[in-house]
Design a protein around this motif. Structure first.
Motif, short mmCIF file in Angstrom:
data_model
loop_
_atom_site.label_atom_id
_atom_site.label_comp_id
_atom_site.label_asym_id
_atom_site.label_seq_id
_atom_site.Cartn_x
_atom_site.Cartn_y
_atom_site.Cartn_z
N ARG A 86 0.84 -1.14 -0.04
CA ARG A 86 0.04 -0.04 -0.03
C ARG A 86 0.95 1.34 -0.04
N LYS A 87 0.40 2.52 -0.42
CA LYS A 87 0.95 3.61 -0.36
C LYS A 87 0.70 4.28 0.98
N PHE A 88 1.77 4.97 1.65
CA PHE A 88 1.33 5.79 2.74
C PHE A 88 0.18 6.93 2.28
N ARG A 89 -0.61 7.05 3.12
CA ARG A 89 -1.47 7.89 3.29
C ARG A 89 -1.51 8.69 4.63
N LEU A 90 -0.80 9.53 4.91
CA LEU A 90 -0.50 10.05 6.45
C LEU A 90 -1.08 11.71 6.58
N THR A 91 -1.28 12.06 7.59
CA THR A 91 -1.33 13.58 7.93
C THR A 91 -0.35 14.43 7.44
N HIS A 126 11.02 4.72 2.31
CA HIS A 126 10.29 4.05 1.52
C HIS A 126 8.83 5.04 1.59
N SER A 127 8.07 4.97 0.18
CA SER A 127 6.72 5.50 0.27
C SER A 127 5.40 4.59 0.25
N TYR A 128 6.01 3.12 0.22
CA TYR A 128 4.92 2.10 0.13
C TYR A 128 5.11 1.11 1.48
N TYR A 129 4.26 0.46 1.91
CA TYR A 129 4.44 -0.48 3.01
C TYR A 129 3.61 -1.48 2.75
N VAL A 130 3.91 -2.81 3.51
CA VAL A 130 3.07 -3.95 3.69
C VAL A 130 2.39 -3.93 5.08
N PRO A 131 0.99 -3.96 4.86
CA PRO A 131 0.29 -4.18 6.38
C PRO A 131 0.74 -5.54 7.01
N LEU A 132 0.29 -5.39 8.19
CA LEU A 132 0.67 -6.57 9.14
C LEU A 132 -0.30 -7.70 8.46
N CYS A 133 0.29 -9.13 8.55
CA CYS A 133 -0.21 -10.15 8.05
C CYS A 133 0.33 -11.42 8.76
N SER A 134 -0.17 -12.61 8.47
CA SER A 134 0.25 -13.94 9.22
C SER A 134 1.74 -14.06 9.06
N SER A 135 2.37 -13.51 7.73
CA SER A 135 3.90 -13.80 7.75
C SER A 135 4.65 -12.66 8.39
N LYS A 182 5.88 13.14 6.76
CA LYS A 182 6.30 13.34 5.31
C LYS A 182 6.44 11.88 4.62
N VAL A 183 6.08 11.77 3.24
CA VAL A 183 6.40 10.67 2.51
C VAL A 183 7.36 10.89 1.47
N PRO A 184 8.24 10.30 1.19
CA PRO A 184 8.64 9.02 1.78
C PRO A 184 8.98 8.95 3.24
#
Length: 197
Positions: A103-108, A142-151, A112-114
């Protein structure tokens, strides 16, 4: 030990080679299928853009080779993101080793992004973390991230967003941060990848 670093027109191979040398190892940068298949360890680093990186991998047939490797495999930054199922960066279908999106960061506006800088890791038990210092500082860009998951075996957060710092499934590991630039913590993670796994 035969260490192969995947060549796919993404940056950062030089800093990985230098980190290996600091640990007493040499690596080769290659996009040769047989060299990758015969290596004792494979490192998949990257600084770049998902769709052009995947285009190169597909052109060379490496998209099929990488997912079938059996030796310890470590993706770094873009390398880790390409190990996932798909990326919001140019709506790119990626390797699918981990069935999770990028996913792309979408922050307040105050964040800053990255995302660029040092964060601490919250880690589960895994051989990759043997001997890791109590303060596990690692360097992210980085500007993109991986959500938390089982791995997910290590996480961190930026702003209000908690996300995956390290993925693990079978012989495949992925680090969102740059272990080769992460001082003591990163050096220990690389050392464990080479010597323990």
């Amino acid at each position: 030990m035969n260490i192969a670093i995947v060549k796919y027109n993404a940056g950062n191979t030089r800093s990985v080679l230098c980190a290996l040398q600091r640990l007493g190892y040499e690596g080769i940068v290659t996009d040769d299928q047989k060299a990758l298949e015969s290596a004792d360890r494979v490192i998949f680093p990257g600084v770049g853009e998902a769709s052009t990186a995947m285009a190169y991998l597909r052109e060379k047939g490496l998209d099929q080779v990488l997912v079938n490797l059996k030796q310890p495999f470590l993706g770094i930054c873009l390398g880790m993101q390409l190990m996932c199922a798909r990326s919001e960066e140019n709506n790119t279908t990626t390797l699918g080793i981990f069935d999770v999106p990028v996913r792309k960061f979408r922050l307040t506006c105050e964040y800053k992004v990255p995302h660029m800088g040092w964060n601490t890791l919250s880690c589960k038990q895994d051989n990759l973390f043997m001997g890791l210092p109590e303060k596990r500082w690692c360097y992210f860009v980085h500007s993109y991230y991986v959500p938390l998951c089982s791995s997910t075996i290590a996480s961190t957060e930026y702003g209000s967003q908690e996300f995956t710092a390290i993925l693990h499934r079978d012989n495949f590991y992925g680090c969102q941060f740059h272990p080769e630039k992460s001082a003591e913590s990163g050096e220990m993670i690389l050392k464990n990848f080479l010597e323990v796994l």
